[in-house]
Every structure is written in C-alpha cells, then in structure tokens.
Design a protein around this motif. Structure first.
Motif, PDB file in Angstrom:
ATOM      1  N   GLU A   1     -58.914 -39.904  76.532  1.00  0.00           N
ATOM      2  CA  GLU A   1     -58.456 -38.905  75.569  1.00  0.00           C
ATOM      3  C   GLU A   1     -56.930 -38.900  75.505  1.00  0.00           C
ATOM      4  OE1 GLU A   1     -58.767 -34.080  74.663  1.00  0.00           O
ATOM      5  OE2 GLU A   1     -59.721 -34.925  76.448  1.00  0.00           O
ATOM      6  N   LEU A   2     -56.387 -38.989  74.298  1.00  0.00           N
ATOM      7  CA  LEU A   2     -54.944 -38.941  74.100  1.00  0.00           C
ATOM      8  C   LEU A   2     -54.476 -37.482  74.079  1.00  0.00           C
ATOM      9  CD1 LEU A   2     -54.499 -41.619  71.289  1.00  0.00           C
ATOM     10  CD2 LEU A   2     -54.648 -41.940  73.759  1.00  0.00           C
ATOM     11  N   PRO A   3     -53.188 -37.235  74.361  1.00  0.00           N
ATOM     12  CA  PRO A   3     -52.124 -38.197  74.641  1.00  0.00           C
ATOM     13  C   PRO A   3     -52.210 -38.751  76.060  1.00  0.00           C
ATOM     14  CG  PRO A   3     -51.249 -35.970  74.716  1.00  0.00           C
ATOM     15  CD  PRO A   3     -52.673 -35.848  74.249  1.00  0.00           C
ATOM     16  N   LEU A   4     -51.725 -39.972  76.233  1.00  0.00           N
ATOM     17  CA  LEU A   4     -51.815 -40.652  77.511  1.00  0.00           C
ATOM     18  C   LEU A   4     -50.521 -40.484  78.287  1.00  0.00           C
ATOM     19  CD1 LEU A   4     -53.832 -43.962  77.028  1.00  0.00           C
ATOM     20  CD2 LEU A   4     -54.058 -42.303  78.879  1.00  0.00           C
ATOM     21  N   ASP A   5     -50.412 -39.355  78.946  1.00  0.00           N
ATOM     22  CA  ASP A   5     -49.311 -39.108  79.875  1.00  0.00           C
ATOM     23  C   ASP A   5     -49.859 -38.234  81.000  1.00  0.00           C
ATOM     24  OD1 ASP A   5     -49.571 -36.522  78.942  1.00  0.00           O
ATOM     25  OD2 ASP A   5     -47.554 -36.364  78.117  1.00  0.00           O
ATOM     26  N   ASN A   6     -49.019 -37.873  81.942  1.00  0.00           N
ATOM     27  CA  ASN A   6     -49.435 -36.917  82.970  1.00  0.00           C
ATOM     28  C   ASN A   6     -48.428 -35.773  83.050  1.00  0.00           C
ATOM     29  OD1 ASN A   6     -47.417 -38.476  84.135  1.00  0.00           O
ATOM     30  ND2 ASN A   6     -48.356 -38.497  86.168  1.00  0.00           N
ATOM     31  N   ASP A   7     -48.081 -35.256  81.876  1.00  0.00           N
ATOM     32  CA  ASP A   7     -47.075 -34.199  81.765  1.00  0.00           C
ATOM     33  C   ASP A   7     -47.481 -32.898  82.442  1.00  0.00           C
ATOM     34  OD1 ASP A   7     -45.188 -35.654  80.422  1.00  0.00           O
ATOM     35  OD2 ASP A   7     -45.004 -34.248  78.748  1.00  0.00           O
ATOM     36  N   TRP A   8     -48.780 -32.684  82.653  1.00  0.00           N
ATOM     37  CA  TRP A   8     -49.223 -31.425  83.228  1.00  0.00           C
ATOM     38  C   TRP A   8     -49.273 -31.473  84.755  1.00  0.00           C
ATOM     39  CZ3 TRP A   8     -53.826 -30.359  79.368  1.00  0.00           C
ATOM     40  CH2 TRP A   8     -53.272 -30.081  78.103  1.00  0.00           C
ATOM     41  N   SER A   9     -48.787 -32.553  85.339  1.00  0.00           N
ATOM     42  CA  SER A   9     -48.634 -32.628  86.793  1.00  0.00           C
ATOM     43  C   SER A   9     -47.227 -32.154  87.156  1.00  0.00           C
ATOM     44  CB  SER A   9     -48.827 -34.063  87.273  1.00  0.00           C
ATOM     45  OG  SER A   9     -47.747 -34.886  86.819  1.00  0.00           O
ATOM     46  N   PRO A  10     -46.982 -31.786  88.417  1.00  0.00           N
ATOM     47  CA  PRO A  10     -45.621 -31.377  88.801  1.00  0.00           C
ATOM     48  C   PRO A  10     -44.569 -32.437  88.518  1.00  0.00           C
ATOM     49  CG  PRO A  10     -47.198 -30.714  90.484  1.00  0.00           C
ATOM     50  CD  PRO A  10     -47.958 -31.564  89.507  1.00  0.00           C
ATOM     51  N   ALA A  11     -44.894 -33.711  88.787  1.00  0.00           N
ATOM     52  CA  ALA A  11     -43.931 -34.778  88.519  1.00  0.00           C
ATOM     53  C   ALA A  11     -43.696 -34.938  87.021  1.00  0.00           C
ATOM     54  CB  ALA A  11     -44.426 -36.093  89.120  1.00  0.00           C
ATOM     55  N   GLY A  12     -44.759 -34.803  86.246  1.00  0.00           N
ATOM     56  CA  GLY A  12     -44.618 -34.912  84.806  1.00  0.00           C
ATOM     57  C   GLY A  12     -43.793 -33.788  84.222  1.00  0.00           C
ATOM     58  N   GLU A  13     -43.985 -32.592  84.754  1.00  0.00           N
ATOM     59  CA  GLU A  13     -43.197 -31.446  84.295  1.00  0.00           C
ATOM     60  C   GLU A  13     -41.719 -31.651  84.611  1.00  0.00           C
ATOM     61  OE1 GLU A  13     -42.109 -27.518  82.961  1.00  0.00           O
ATOM     62  OE2 GLU A  13     -43.602 -29.038  82.407  1.00  0.00           O
TER      63      GLU A  13
ATOM     64  N   ALA B   1     -45.827 -23.507  69.194  1.00  0.00           N
ATOM     65  CA  ALA B   1     -45.297 -23.476  70.557  1.00  0.00           C
ATOM     66  C   ALA B   1     -45.572 -22.154  71.259  1.00  0.00           C
ATOM     67  CB  ALA B   1     -43.797 -23.751  70.533  1.00  0.00           C
ATOM     68  N   VAL B   2     -45.705 -21.068  70.502  1.00  0.00           N
ATOM     69  CA  VAL B   2     -45.872 -19.750  71.118  1.00  0.00           C
ATOM     70  C   VAL B   2     -47.330 -19.468  71.448  1.00  0.00           C
ATOM     71  CG1 VAL B   2     -45.619 -17.276  70.763  1.00  0.00           C
ATOM     72  CG2 VAL B   2     -43.820 -18.842  69.995  1.00  0.00           C
ATOM     73  N   ASN B   3     -48.224 -19.650  70.483  1.00  0.00           N
ATOM     74  CA  ASN B   3     -49.612 -19.240  70.658  1.00  0.00           C
ATOM     75  C   ASN B   3     -50.501 -20.306  71.290  1.00  0.00           C
ATOM     76  OD1 ASN B   3     -49.390 -16.599  69.373  1.00  0.00           O
ATOM     77  ND2 ASN B   3     -49.010 -17.742  67.496  1.00  0.00           N
ATOM     78  N   MET B   4     -50.202 -21.592  71.057  1.00  0.00           N
ATOM     79  CA  MET B   4     -51.049 -22.657  71.585  1.00  0.00           C
ATOM     80  C   MET B   4     -50.315 -23.504  72.620  1.00  0.00           C
ATOM     81  SD  MET B   4     -53.821 -21.926  69.995  1.00  0.00           S
ATOM     82  CE  MET B   4     -54.871 -23.278  70.460  1.00  0.00           C
ATOM     83  N   GLY B   5     -49.060 -23.846  72.362  1.00  0.00           N
ATOM     84  CA  GLY B   5     -48.264 -24.567  73.338  1.00  0.00           C
ATOM     85  C   GLY B   5     -48.706 -25.981  73.615  1.00  0.00           C
ATOM     86  N   ASP B   6     -49.365 -26.617  72.661  1.00  0.00           N
ATOM     87  CA  ASP B   6     -49.857 -27.978  72.856  1.00  0.00           C
ATOM     88  C   ASP B   6     -49.753 -28.731  71.536  1.00  0.00           C
ATOM     89  OD1 ASP B   6     -51.146 -30.314  73.496  1.00  0.00           O
ATOM     90  OD2 ASP B   6     -53.083 -29.398  73.908  1.00  0.00           O
ATOM     91  N   ALA B   7     -48.937 -29.773  71.513  1.00  0.00           N
ATOM     92  CA  ALA B   7     -48.720 -30.532  70.280  1.00  0.00           C
ATOM     93  C   ALA B   7     -49.776 -31.599  70.043  1.00  0.00           C
ATOM     94  CB  ALA B   7     -47.337 -31.186  70.315  1.00  0.00           C
ATOM     95  N   GLY B   8     -50.747 -31.698  70.947  1.00  0.00           N
ATOM     96  CA  GLY B   8     -51.794 -32.698  70.767  1.00  0.00           C
ATOM     97  C   GLY B   8     -51.237 -34.107  70.811  1.00  0.00           C
ATOM     98  N   SER B   9     -51.712 -34.948  69.905  1.00  0.00           N
ATOM     99  CA  SER B   9     -51.276 -36.341  69.857  1.00  0.00           C
ATOM    100  C   SER B   9     -50.033 -36.550  69.009  1.00  0.00           C
ATOM    101  CB  SER B   9     -52.418 -37.220  69.323  1.00  0.00           C
ATOM    102  OG  SER B   9     -53.576 -37.077  70.118  1.00  0.00           O
ATOM    103  N   VAL B  10     -49.450 -35.482  68.484  1.00  0.00           N
ATOM    104  CA  VAL B  10     -48.193 -35.455  67.725  1.00  0.00           C
ATOM    105  C   VAL B  10     -48.337 -36.043  66.331  1.00  0.00           C
ATOM    106  CG1 VAL B  10     -45.782 -36.196  67.644  1.00  0.00           C
ATOM    107  CG2 VAL B  10     -46.771 -35.424  69.810  1.00  0.00           C
ATOM    108  N   TYR B  11     -48.771 -37.288  66.236  1.00  0.00           N
ATOM    109  CA  TYR B  11     -48.831 -37.971  64.946  1.00  0.00           C
ATOM    110  C   TYR B  11     -50.018 -37.483  64.104  1.00  0.00           C
ATOM    111  CZ  TYR B  11     -45.567 -41.214  67.139  1.00  0.00           C
ATOM    112  OH  TYR B  11     -44.485 -41.755  67.768  1.00  0.00           O
TER     113      TYR B  11
ATOM    114  N   PRO C   1     -39.513 -30.293  74.615  1.00  0.00           N
ATOM    115  CA  PRO C   1     -40.115 -28.955  74.628  1.00  0.00           C
ATOM    116  C   PRO C   1     -41.448 -28.966  75.364  1.00  0.00           C
ATOM    117  CG  PRO C   1     -39.381 -29.550  72.419  1.00  0.00           C
ATOM    118  CD  PRO C   1     -39.284 -30.790  73.244  1.00  0.00           C
ATOM    119  N   ARG C   2     -41.762 -27.866  76.028  1.00  0.00           N
ATOM    120  CA  ARG C   2     -43.057 -27.746  76.692  1.00  0.00           C
ATOM    121  C   ARG C   2     -44.179 -27.890  75.654  1.00  0.00           C
ATOM    122  NH1 ARG C   2     -44.727 -25.430  81.427  1.00  0.00           N
ATOM    123  NH2 ARG C   2     -42.633 -24.596  81.836  1.00  0.00           N
ATOM    124  N   GLY C   3     -45.151 -28.727  75.972  1.00  0.00           N
ATOM    125  CA  GLY C   3     -46.265 -28.958  75.063  1.00  0.00           C
ATOM    126  C   GLY C   3     -46.152 -30.213  74.242  1.00  0.00           C
ATOM    127  N   VAL C   4     -44.967 -30.828  74.220  1.00  0.00           N
ATOM    128  CA  VAL C   4     -44.776 -32.083  73.487  1.00  0.00           C
ATOM    129  C   VAL C   4     -44.915 -33.235  74.481  1.00  0.00           C
ATOM    130  CG1 VAL C   4     -43.202 -33.479  72.107  1.00  0.00           C
ATOM    131  CG2 VAL C   4     -43.272 -30.996  71.796  1.00  0.00           C
TER     132      VAL C   4
END
Length: 333
Positions: A27-39, A82-92, A48-51
C-alpha cells in the motif's frame, strides 16, 4: 453472485486471488514516516506533517513488481486537509499515478483503495479507468467508495448526504460505458457515442472499500470484492463469512495490515494501530490465520516500520511469501 464472476474467465482479480494461498500487496505511499526515525527525517527536511517522503517510492514499486508481490494499492485523496485528516495519501492524482506505474511495472495488479465515485463525473471516471486498464494490459482493480471526508463535497458544490445514491448511479454508468453499444444519456444509450480506449478487461473489477452507504445484498450483487479495515482474526472471520455468503463465494475479500517487521525473527507480536510490530515467524503465523479466516489478499503498509521499507520488501519476498504457499484454507478444502 459477484457481477464480474458471472461474466469473465480472466480478470485482474486473478492476480491477487489464488486458490492455494494468501497473496500480499503493497500500500502506498512507500515510506516509513510514521516511525520515530521517519518523523525525525520529516522534521529535518521541513516537510509538513502528513506529507509523505516519496523519494524512494518509484524504485520500491519496481522492486515489488520484480519480487512477486501481487498488487500495488493507492488511495484517492484529492485535497490535503492538514487540520481534520492530517494525511496527504499518495499526493498525486490517483489516475495519473496509476498511469505512471502502468508503464513502470509488468506483473502487479494496480489497485485503488479507493476512488471516491460521487465526487467525479462518471464519464470522466470511465475514460480514466479504461485508459489505465488498456495501458497496463488489464491489470487494474478499481477500488471504489462513497467517501468519508465531508470537506470534499462542499468544495465541489455536491451534497454529502446524497453520496449513497450518487455511488449507485456511478457504478451503473461505469458498467454501461465500458461496454460497446453507446454511452448512456438520461438512461438511454446513444449508439453513435463510444468510449475510447476500450478496457483490456471485458469488465473492470470493482472492489468496494467500506460500506459505501449500501446494504450487503446490493454490494454482493454489484461488487466483485470487498476491501475492509484491518482487524483481528476473529473479526475478519465474521466479515469474510458474511461477504462470501453475499457473493456465493465469488467475491474477493481484501484487507490491509500496518507492519513493523523486527530484525528478530522470533520476536513476539505487539499491537500497533491497524497492525503489529512482530518478527517474521509470528507474522507468518498471523498471515496463515488470516488465510484460514477467508482473507484472499492483504495490502501491507510500511509507514510505521522502524526498518527501511526496502529491507522489509526483500524479507517479505524471500522469507514470508514462500511460507504462505500452504494455505490452511486450501488444505481444509
């Protein structure tokens, strides 16, 4: 009976639904931004948080395609709230991204989880979907939904409360538009109007995410699969049984799983949001239990992973997927 199974011998669903095993997708996006190292990396990069960090995504999708993953799934998030959902999904844009990966991959199914049908005109959706299916050689699985982000509807001047009816109308329109014989206008097909390109599949499979404000009987008749939120084995067993009953066993049952795969193969499982932090052996046990529960396909989300996604993809392909060949569900049958 699911709509597609009565009509086709071959469909993109065959790429993710195997009689002898559970299949895995990414499942995209393929990163690990929600880990401590990713943050920490996100903060350092000034994102921005969520991108998400998409810098390695293209290479990782190519690798997943080469390693034998069954599908790549992407979400439809037109507006970053950014306020209510905070998740940009796959961006494109979801259809642009589908077309891009159609040209970069050769084997994986390309799935949406899910396109919000009521916020798009069904004719334009039908053309975009047919284009991706033709460009990918018939590998598209169209995940569809009615949407759960109320901000999108007023932005487009649409009635959020009418989304259930709009969803049903869009499904009916798509089914007609992909078939020869003219495009529908006010319920009447106009034979001199046609939709090009013609999809590679005779009828593109639709998988519903959530309930889409419909009852099970309607979904079982009109949908080819169901994509549900992650849950326990017990919950999945009940949901899969209900879905298989609604479709006489013909509908695919799909879910997702947020994975933090630990270096220690023997590490016990620890619950995280929508998934688990676990070693390889415990993961294999859990996946085989999901297969026995009736789950056909699982989309793996790596955003909470402490290890780099590239490492996890390699380990899943080399150590986990081969262990899923002996499906308890198939053995029992």
């Amino acid at each position: 009976m699911a709509y597609l199974s009565a009509m086709l011998k071959i469909s993109a669903l065959d790429l993710i639904r195997k009689p002898d095993r559970l299949t895995l997708g990414i499942e995209l996006p393929l990163d690990n931004d929600w880990s401590p190292a990713g943050e920490a990396r996100r903060v350092a990069a000034g994102r921005p948080r969520g991108v998400p960090d998409l810098s390695a995504q293209t290479d990782l999708v190519r690798r997943a395609d080469a390693l034998g993953f069954a599908a790549v799934w992407m979400r439809d998030v037109p507006v970053f709230d950014a306020v209510n959902m905070g998740d940009a999904g796959s961006v494109y844009d979801v259809f642009t991204l589908l077309g891009y990966f159609a040209g970069l991959t050769r084997n994986v199914a390309l799935g949406t989880a899910a396109v919000v049908l009521p916020i798009r005109h069904p004719l334009m959706t039908a053309k975009a979907v047919a284009s991706v299916d033709a460009l990918s050689g018939g590998r598209l699985i169209l995940g569809v939904a009615s949407g759960d982000r109320p901000v999108e509807y007023p932005l487009l001047g649409l009635d959020f409360e009418a989304r259930g009816l709009a969803f049903r109308e869009a499904v009916a329109y798509l089914r007609q538009a992909w078939q020869p014989g003219g495009l529908p206008i006010n319920g009447e097909r106009i034979p001199n109007l046609d939709l090009l390109p013609r999809p590679a599949q005779q009828m593109i499979p639709m998988v519903v995410a959530g309930q889409a404000r419909q009852d099970d009987a309607w979904l079982g008749t009109n949908m080819d699969g169901r994509f549900v939120y992650p849950g326990s084995v017990e919950k999945m067993t009940l949901q899969a049984a209900r879905w298989h009953e609604a479709t006489s066993g013909h509908g695919a049952f799909i879910s997702a799983f947020h994975l933090d795969l630990l270096d220690d193969a023997d590490a016990a499982a620890e619950s995280i949001r929508f998934g688990a932090r676990v070693g390889r052996k415990g993961l294999i046990t859990h996946l085989n239990a999901l297969a026995a529960a009736g789950v056909d396909h699982l989309a793996i989300n790596l955003r909470q992973s402490g290890r780099p996604p590239a490492e996890i993809i390699e380990e899943l392909a080399s150590e986990v997927m081969p262990a899923l060949v002996s499906n308890p569900k198939a053995q029992a049958a």
